[in-house]
Scaffold this motif. Structure first.
Motif, PDB file in Angstrom:
ATOM      1  N   ARG A 112     -48.312  74.001 -18.120  1.00 33.14           N
ATOM      2  CA  ARG A 112     -47.201  73.560 -18.950  1.00 33.14           C
ATOM      3  C   ARG A 112     -46.883  72.126 -18.547  1.00 33.14           C
ATOM      4  N   TYR A 337     -41.536  68.653 -25.836  1.00 33.90           N
ATOM      5  CA  TYR A 337     -41.017  68.640 -24.469  1.00 33.90           C
ATOM      6  C   TYR A 337     -39.785  67.740 -24.363  1.00 33.90           C
ATOM      7  N   GLN A 366     -46.488  77.358 -27.090  1.00 33.19           N
ATOM      8  CA  GLN A 366     -45.905  77.560 -25.760  1.00 33.19           C
ATOM      9  C   GLN A 366     -44.782  76.566 -25.498  1.00 33.19           C
ATOM     10  N   THR A 367     -45.051  75.294 -25.784  1.00 30.97           N
ATOM     11  CA  THR A 367     -44.050  74.252 -25.528  1.00 30.97           C
ATOM     12  C   THR A 367     -42.842  74.415 -26.430  1.00 30.97           C
ATOM     13  N   THR A 369     -41.711  77.132 -27.709  1.00 32.21           N
ATOM     14  CA  THR A 369     -40.942  78.297 -27.244  1.00 32.21           C
ATOM     15  C   THR A 369     -39.969  77.894 -26.141  1.00 32.21           C
ATOM     16  N   GLU A 370     -40.470  77.160 -25.153  1.00 36.32           N
ATOM     17  CA  GLU A 370     -39.590  76.718 -24.074  1.00 36.32           C
ATOM     18  C   GLU A 370     -38.527  75.769 -24.591  1.00 36.32           C
ATOM     19  N   THR A 371     -38.901  74.870 -25.480  1.00 37.85           N
ATOM     20  CA  THR A 371     -37.960  73.899 -26.020  1.00 37.85           C
ATOM     21  C   THR A 371     -36.812  74.570 -26.752  1.00 37.85           C
ATOM     22  N   MET A 400     -43.108  82.791 -21.947  1.00 38.19           N
ATOM     23  CA  MET A 400     -42.168  81.670 -22.070  1.00 38.19           C
ATOM     24  C   MET A 400     -40.934  82.090 -22.875  1.00 38.19           C
ATOM     25  N   ALA A 404     -37.147  81.656 -21.737  1.00 35.76           N
ATOM     26  CA  ALA A 404     -36.203  80.969 -22.624  1.00 35.76           C
ATOM     27  C   ALA A 404     -34.955  81.817 -22.846  1.00 35.76           C
ATOM     28  N   HIS A 433     -40.710  88.559 -16.892  1.00 37.39           N
ATOM     29  CA  HIS A 433     -39.741  87.678 -17.544  1.00 37.39           C
ATOM     30  C   HIS A 433     -38.857  88.446 -18.513  1.00 37.39           C
TER      31      HIS A 433
END
Length: 471
Positions: A112, A337, A366-367, A369-371, A400, A404, A433
């Protein structure tokens, strides 16, 4: 029984952590505690091997380490009061007379975009006296924000080592360069590694803050590259001041501005990062220069520009959202990001981000989702999207989503039924998680699901092949 009051870090310790990326601290347990702990480790490693992620339940006394006020105080100071102990943990046994290779840890075997802000930290705990000759962990100060290895020698000048009496531990920025050093004594050397995640963005200092404004630490343990703008921004971020660089830097004229922008392409990463942070503080023109960098043909330049855009404030949101439409996956990842680091300031980009959940590239999904979890608002749309992410074909997207939802907290209650299903996922980190997300959501429905799962999966630390049930 309540925990002892945490021993929070001082301003000087926080300054040192920001600049050097680590602190060496000590938990003052009695000698008998560590003797018993190392006896357990010796037995388990000899008869069962490395317990890996089951280290904490297998070694019964180890949980006391994470109730020690020096440990809780250090973690609270860096990660806030509601930090999460991650499911990945590992006992490192070093018997080698040869040093290990310099590296940054992966994210449990996955990749990541790495954070400059301390969203993640690690503790490396030494349960036995660890002189330098026994092979403690070596740390390269000030390298936590460098993607590349900026030092050439295998044994560079300035390497710090986490040596000391039993109970010594290194609190490190997750992304710092480190290695094992040679064990020249041939005795057992254990290092117990645990990872922690910040679940809430800082709203105010969480250390023993007596001085509100940034200043350099009184001294550095080694000569390191100067990153004054980055250090000040990190101090302000940890103090709850998002976007503190906005308009804070005067360019010094067209020629100086152009020279700063050109440094985004500097092959020496520390110089490029300094340029990115300086441009972030130069207002509209600085943001335009960073967007040009984001769209650069070279991935390193694009990534460096994204770090600048991540701290450039609200004006960066619109051009970053536009960059989400790029045909290049890496640009989308870098833009997403940066939007996540801008948190609620980037709420207008949520619809565009949600559309990217149909993207064919797993790293993009993936990114994103975190954002979405970092932005967090509008809550109903974010939670709905994360429920969808829990069902993605890619395991990293699914786990992720769990992380989140930890950040969303109680507002994520609508995700409880899907999180319950995720507890049966084939991937260990999706399951872990999901359990953490249920804990941080914390509603009655979430607790019921979590308690049932934990009871069914309860680990007995004294049950082994030699002792299956009695006594």
């Amino acid at each position: 029984m309540s925990r002892p009051t945490p021993v929070l870090l001082t301003d000087e310790q926080m300054r040192t952590f920001i600049t050097e990326g680590f602190l060496i601290l000590h938990a003052d347990f009695p000698e008998s505690f560590h003797l018993a702990l190392t006896d357990q480790l010796n037995h388990v490693y000899e008869h069962e091997g490395n317990p890996g992620n089951n280290l904490l339940p297998r070694i019964r006394e180890l949980h006391k380490v994470f109730d020690h006020p020096v440990v809780t105080g250090a973690l609270t100071s860096v990660l806030g009061p509601n930090y999460m102990l991650h499911a990945h943990r590992h006992g490192h046994y070093n018997a080698s007379p040869v040093a290990g290779g310099w590296h940054k840890d992966s994210y449990w075997g996955y990749n990541r975009m790495r954070n400059h802000h301390p969203w993640w930290a690690m503790i490396m705990y030494f349960p036995q006296d660890t002189p330098v000759e026994l092979g403690p962990t070596g740390i390269m100060p000030g390298t936590q924000n460098y993607e590349s290895r900026t030092f050439e020698a295998d044994n560079p000048e300035g390497e710090a080592v986490a040596s000391g009496k039993a109970g010594t531990f290194a609190l490190i920025h997750y992304d710092i360069w480190h290695r094992s050093t040679p064990n020249l004594l041939g005795r057992h050397r254990y290092m117990l590694k645990f990872e922690f995640m910040r679940t809430e963005a800082p709203q105010a200092p969480s250390w023993d803050c007596q001085e509100t404004e940034w200043k350099r630490p009184a001294s550095f343990s080694t000569p390191i590259v100067e990153h004054e703008t980055m250090w000040k921004e990190t101090w302000n971020w940890l103090s709850g001041r998002l976007g503190s660089l906005t308009g804070a830097i005067v360019s010094g004229g067209a020629e100086a501005f152009q020279a700063t922008e050109a440094k985004l392409e500097d092959s020496y990463e520390p110089n490029a990062l300094n340029a990115a942070y300086e441009l972030a503080g130069m207002g509209h023109e600085g943001i335009k220069a960073l967007i040009r960098g984001l769209l650069h043909e070279h991935v390193k330049v694009s990534r460096t520009a994204a770090y600048g855009l991540a701290v450039a404030g609200a004006e960066a949101v619109a051009p970053l959202e536009q960059a989400l439409g790029s045909e290049r996956d890496e640009i989308i990842v870098h833009a997403a990001y940066a939007l996540g680091e801008l948190r609620h300031l980037a709420a207008q980009a949520v619809p565009s981000l949600i559309k990217l959940l149909d993207h064919s590239s797993p790293p993009v999904r993936q990114t994103v989702t975190e954002t979405l979890g970092m932005i967090g608002t509008p809550t109903d749309r974010v939670v709905s999207a994360l429920i969808r992410c829990l069902q993605d074909e890619d395991a990293q997207v699914r786990f992720m989503a769990g992380l989140a939802l930890c950040r969303v907290g109680a507002a994520g209650e609508a995700a409880v039924p899907q999180l319950e299903k995720a507890l049966d996922d084939d991937n260990r980190y999706v399951r872990a998680h999901a359990a953490e997300a249920l804990h941080y959501i914390g509603t009655d429905a979430a607790k019921d699901v979590l308690i049932r799962f934990l009871l069914n999966s309860r680990w007995c630390p004294t049950t082994t092949s030699q002792s299956t049930f009695y006594p």
